[in-house]
Design an enzyme around this catalytic site. Structure first.
Site, PDB file in Angstrom:
ATOM      1  CB  SER A  47      -0.962   0.018   1.199  1.00 11.88           C
ATOM      2  OG  SER A  47      -0.247   0.065   2.421  1.00 11.88           O
ATOM      3  CG  HIS A  48       1.867   3.432   2.507  1.00  7.95           C
ATOM      4  ND1 HIS A  48       0.783   2.658   2.841  1.00  7.95           N
ATOM      5  CD2 HIS A  48       1.495   4.719   2.685  1.00  7.95           C
ATOM      6  CE1 HIS A  48      -0.210   3.447   3.231  1.00  7.95           C
ATOM      7  NE2 HIS A  48       0.194   4.705   3.152  1.00  7.95           N
ATOM      8  CD  GLU A 188      -3.932  -3.382   2.686  1.00  8.33           C
ATOM      9  OE1 GLU A 188      -2.867  -2.752   2.693  1.00  8.33           O
ATOM     10  OE2 GLU A 188      -4.033  -4.533   2.245  1.00  8.33           O
TER      11      GLU A 188
HETATM   12  P1  NDP Z   1      -0.730  -3.271   8.831  1.00  6.68           P
HETATM   13  O1  NDP Z   1      -2.072  -3.542   9.370  1.00  6.68           O
HETATM   14  O2  NDP Z   1      -0.328  -3.907   7.558  1.00  6.68           O
HETATM   15  O3  NDP Z   1       0.404  -3.619   9.881  1.00  6.68           O
HETATM   16  C1  NDP Z   1       0.469  -3.001  11.095  1.00  6.68           C
HETATM   17  C2  NDP Z   1       1.618  -3.479  11.942  1.00  6.68           C
HETATM   18  O4  NDP Z   1       1.169  -4.639  12.638  1.00  6.68           O
HETATM   19  C3  NDP Z   1       2.875  -3.897  11.197  1.00  6.68           C
HETATM   20  O5  NDP Z   1       3.979  -3.513  11.985  1.00  6.68           O
HETATM   21  C4  NDP Z   1       2.699  -5.398  11.093  1.00  6.68           C
HETATM   22  O6  NDP Z   1       3.918  -6.113  10.950  1.00  6.68           O
HETATM   23  C5  NDP Z   1       2.044  -5.724  12.397  1.00  6.68           C
HETATM   24  N1  NDP Z   1       1.279  -6.970  12.347  1.00  6.68           N
HETATM   25  C6  NDP Z   1       0.393  -7.373  11.407  1.00  6.68           C
HETATM   26  N2  NDP Z   1      -0.097  -8.576  11.720  1.00  6.68           N
HETATM   27  C7  NDP Z   1       0.481  -8.958  12.879  1.00  6.68           C
HETATM   28  C8  NDP Z   1       0.401 -10.122  13.713  1.00  6.68           C
HETATM   29  N3  NDP Z   1      -0.402 -11.116  13.400  1.00  6.68           N
HETATM   30  N4  NDP Z   1       1.149 -10.152  14.831  1.00  6.68           N
HETATM   31  C9  NDP Z   1       1.976  -9.134  15.146  1.00  6.68           C
HETATM   32  N5  NDP Z   1       2.111  -8.022  14.387  1.00  6.68           N
HETATM   33  C10 NDP Z   1       1.368  -7.924  13.284  1.00  6.68           C
HETATM   34  O7  NDP Z   1      -0.546  -1.672   8.709  1.00  6.68           O
HETATM   35  P2  NDP Z   1      -1.550  -0.588   8.111  1.00  6.68           P
HETATM   36  O8  NDP Z   1      -2.196  -1.133   6.881  1.00  6.68           O
HETATM   37  O9  NDP Z   1      -2.407  -0.048   9.168  1.00  6.68           O
HETATM   38  O10 NDP Z   1      -0.493   0.525   7.678  1.00  6.68           O
HETATM   39  C11 NDP Z   1       0.379   0.268   6.584  1.00  6.68           C
HETATM   40  C12 NDP Z   1       1.290   1.421   6.384  1.00  6.68           C
HETATM   41  O11 NDP Z   1       0.550   2.539   5.971  1.00  6.68           O
HETATM   42  C13 NDP Z   1       2.086   1.853   7.607  1.00  6.68           C
HETATM   43  O12 NDP Z   1       3.447   1.812   7.279  1.00  6.68           O
HETATM   44  C14 NDP Z   1       1.632   3.282   7.875  1.00  6.68           C
HETATM   45  O13 NDP Z   1       2.649   4.165   8.302  1.00  6.68           O
HETATM   46  C15 NDP Z   1       1.129   3.696   6.508  1.00  6.68           C
HETATM   47  N6  NDP Z   1       0.140   4.752   6.626  1.00  6.68           N
HETATM   48  C16 NDP Z   1       0.512   6.029   6.342  1.00  6.68           C
HETATM   49  C17 NDP Z   1      -0.397   7.053   6.480  1.00  6.68           C
HETATM   50  C18 NDP Z   1      -0.004   8.465   6.246  1.00  6.68           C
HETATM   51  O14 NDP Z   1      -0.822   9.345   6.405  1.00  6.68           O
HETATM   52  N7  NDP Z   1       1.200   8.772   5.877  1.00  6.68           N
HETATM   53  C19 NDP Z   1      -1.773   6.814   6.899  1.00  6.68           C
HETATM   54  C20 NDP Z   1      -2.037   5.432   7.202  1.00  6.68           C
HETATM   55  C21 NDP Z   1      -1.121   4.441   7.057  1.00  6.68           C
HETATM   56  P3  NDP Z   1       4.299  -6.766   9.517  1.00  6.68           P
HETATM   57  O15 NDP Z   1       4.561  -5.595   8.620  1.00  6.68           O
HETATM   58  O16 NDP Z   1       5.493  -7.604   9.793  1.00  6.68           O
HETATM   59  O17 NDP Z   1       3.099  -7.572   9.077  1.00  6.68           O
HETATM   60  O1  PYC Z   2      -3.125   4.827   3.487  1.00  9.29           O
HETATM   61  O2  PYC Z   2      -4.354   5.993   4.865  1.00  9.29           O
HETATM   62  C1  PYC Z   2      -3.456   5.885   4.040  1.00  9.29           C
HETATM   63  C2  PYC Z   2      -2.664   7.086   3.702  1.00  9.29           C
HETATM   64  C3  PYC Z   2      -2.999   8.379   3.877  1.00  9.29           C
HETATM   65  C4  PYC Z   2      -1.964   9.141   3.409  1.00  9.29           C
HETATM   66  C5  PYC Z   2      -1.018   8.296   2.960  1.00  9.29           C
HETATM   67  N1  PYC Z   2      -1.456   7.051   3.149  1.00  9.29           N
END
Ligand code: NDP
Ligand code: PYC
Length: 338
Positions: A47-48, A188
């Site tokens: 996703s990123h 996502e």
């Molecule tokens: P995920 O739900 O994919 O993962 C969240 C975290 O939980 C990861 O560190 C992951 O590790 C861990 N995890 C997942 N499953 C398990 C498990 N079963 N047991 C233990 N740990 C687990 O993340 P999101 O989809 O919520 O976010 C993805 C990315 O999007 C992030 O990097 C975030 O910074 C980015 N983002 C950026 C935004 C922005 O505004 N700039 C806004 C929202 C999100 P692992 O990776 O090893 O699975």
């Molecule tokens: O995946 O929610 C998101 C997001 C917002 C800005 C960048 N990524």
């Protein structure tokens, strides 16, 4: 089923730099952004990774980002280092200020970097892991756009607001987590839409406030925070810590600033660094051992640590020299990148 194709690791970086330069980012910004995309794609963060080139392009098309700005770091004798990204993407500002944050954390025990006036699209883990690589603990958070309803509400007022933490471990990968405080990141949901897959229950409501698993209805309605009122409170904390606390915009204000043009949210970022040496009274080795006991107790019962999947993906993709990317996305990016 999404058809995946192989892309050589070096091509991930080159395609990113080429595309970013072509759509209007200066070389310094293109290189800083491309490095973030490379690290995410290498670790299978779909996703990123390369997918976010589309958001970088959309942000440029919306006309408010400065693709050439030089970040301005304000002089400071204290533990807080402030940087103005000057309406550019956040990454160059963070890169240029990171050495100062590390220096200040080592001097004062705790230090903060505040980034203002930045467009922000990226994952946070690469930035907190730059701190743990130096033996510091790191915490970072940002708001985004007001797509997310608070617990008990139906209307977007909060952002997807990610929270990232990294803890250094001698001779091992750090303990890192990084997640949106919404049930799903916006990116996502966009990937589910592209793949034609329904969302799980409990991630979003439609424009009428009814639960939905339809990705388009979710994008048009409101996303929900994870963990009910607990995730909602964390998300509100992030609005405050990376918004009013540092004199920058909330997710609702970021959305208003965008005037419906799309692209990356525009706001601030806070990165906190903690030096275990100062905070443990110099007893780092003993306390590292206690932290390791905690990790062992988690792993011994079959649970996994966050980021374990990511570190495994990194090792696998680095060894074989390529990553897998959806074919449709690659074709779109090849057109954009020329
Ligand atoms: P995920 O739900 O994919 O993962 C969240 C975290 O939980 C990861 O560190 C992951 O590790 C861990 N995890 C997942 N499953 C398990 C498990 N079963 N047991 C233990 N740990 C687990 O993340 P999101 O989809 O919520 O976010 C993805 C990315 O999007 C992030 O990097 C975030 O910074 C980015 N983002 C950026 C935004 C922005 O505004 N700039 C806004 C929202 C999100 P692992 O990776 O090893 O699975
Ligand atoms: O995946 O929610 C998101 C997001 C917002 C800005 C960048 N990524």
């Amino acid at each position: 089923m999404t058809e995946m194709v192989k892309v050589a690791l070096e091509e991930v970086r080159q395609l990113s730099v080429r595309t970013l330069s072509r759509v209007g980012y200066s070389e310094r910004h293109a290189v800083a952004i491309a490095e973030m995309l490379f690290q995410c794609q290498r670790d299978d963060c779909q996703s990123h990774g390369l997918f976010r080139l589309l958001m970088c392009h959309q942000t440029m098309k919306a006309g408010k980002v400065d693709g050439h700005a030089t970040p301005q770091i304000y002089p400071s004798d204290g533990a807080i280092v402030r940087v103005d990204a000057r309406n550019a993407m956040s990454l160059l500002a963070v890169n240029e200020t990171m050495p100062l944050l590390i220096e200040k954390a080592r001097k004062f025990g705790m230090a903060a970097m505040t980034v203002n006036k930045c467009f922000h699209f990226s994952a946070l883990w690469p930035e907190v892991e730059r701190l743990s690589e130096k033996g510091l603990a790191g915490l970072s958070m940002v708001p985004s756009h007001s797509w997310v309803a608070p617990a008990g509400g139906k209307r977007g007022v909060l952002g997807t607001n990610p929270l990232a933490f990294s803890w250094p471990r001698a001779g091992k990968d750090p303990f890192t987590f990084d997640f949106a405080t919404s049930g799903f990141a916006r990116g996502e949901i966009e990937l589910y839409l592209r793949a034609g897959k329904p969302l799980p229950e409990g991630v979003a409501v439609d424009a009428e406030g009814n639960p939905t698993t339809d990705p388009q209805a979710a994008l048009d309605g409101a996303m929900l925070t994870f963990g009910g009122y607990k995730g909602s409170a964390l998300s509100i904390m992030i609005e405050l810590m990376a918004g009013p606390l540092i004199d920058d915009l909330t997710s609702t204000e970021s959305m208003a600033f965008a005037e419906g043009q799309g692209g990356a949210p525009y706001h601030g970022q806070i990165i906190l660094a903690f030096d275990p040496y100062h905070l443990s009274g110099g007893r780092v080795a003993e306390n590292d051992a206690r932290a390791e006991r905690l990790f062992a107790d988690i792993l011994n019962q079959g649970a996994r640590l966050p980021s374990q999947r990511r570190f495994e993906a990194r090792a696998r993709n680095t060894a074989r020299g390529y990553v897998e990317v959806p074919r449709a996305l690659l074709e779109e990016l090849m057109k954009l990148g020329g």
